[in-house]
Design an enzyme around this catalytic site. Sequence first.
Site, PDB file in Angstrom:
ATOM      1  N   CYS A  96       1.050  -1.289   0.008  1.00 20.49           N
ATOM      2  CA  CYS A  96       0.187   0.045  -0.092  1.00 20.49           C
ATOM      3  C   CYS A  96       0.864   1.239  -0.081  1.00 20.49           C
ATOM      4  O   CYS A  96       1.914   1.315   0.650  1.00 20.49           O
ATOM      5  CB  CYS A  96      -0.910  -0.043   1.133  1.00 20.49           C
ATOM      6  SG  CYS A  96      -1.764   1.279   1.532  1.00 20.49           S
ATOM      7  N   GLU A 139      -8.944  -0.667  -1.914  1.00 23.43           N
ATOM      8  CA  GLU A 139      -9.090   0.880  -1.883  1.00 23.43           C
ATOM      9  C   GLU A 139     -10.536   1.206  -1.169  1.00 23.43           C
ATOM     10  O   GLU A 139     -10.695   2.173  -0.580  1.00 23.43           O
ATOM     11  CB  GLU A 139      -9.451   1.284  -3.525  1.00 23.43           C
ATOM     12  CG  GLU A 139      -7.885   1.138  -4.267  1.00 23.43           C
ATOM     13  CD  GLU A 139      -6.729   1.845  -3.537  1.00 23.43           C
ATOM     14  OE1 GLU A 139      -6.956   2.775  -2.907  1.00 23.43           O
ATOM     15  OE2 GLU A 139      -5.859   1.087  -3.448  1.00 23.43           O
TER      16      GLU A 139
END
EC number: 3.5.1.88
Length: 172
Positions: A96, A139
């Site tokens: 991430c 997300e």
Amino acid sequence: MALLDIVTYPAPILGKPCKLIEDIDEDLVCLVEDMTETLYDAPGLGLAAVQVGVDKAMLVYDVAEDENSESTGLKVLINPKIVHTEGKVTSENEGCLSVPEFRADVPRFACVTVEGVDHEGKPVKIDAEGLLAIVLQHEIDHLEGKLFIDRISSLKRSMYKRRVAKALKAEG
């Protein structure tokens, strides 16, 4: 267009659910453009608005359909919601942009159906599997105030948190 700073853990904004978007206006269009530039510069597969410090339920992503294709093109999802899940899979070596220098295997659903609207306000329904399903789950987690480290074992999570705390202390 402008490159935006990516917010990293342990910034408090990353742990809070984002506000739904009611109007698609010029400011939102500019945000999409800036997020797009930031996504490609990073580089990443997806980017949620909260990752650039904006408390709005929106994400951009660009995921190759298969190993042989470069890209499916940029997609924008506003107020996305997972409406159906199926199967289990482990996302191997997931990373991430907001959790730098850390990767882990993360339990995810193998297939998801996501609904939302695009940047023109048109309804969108996506049936996703494989990498796209993983990216969308990742997300959308951001928009719900979750990081992928919230989905891994408590031991691995605390090891990462200790490493970040030590680095922040060393910075002063």
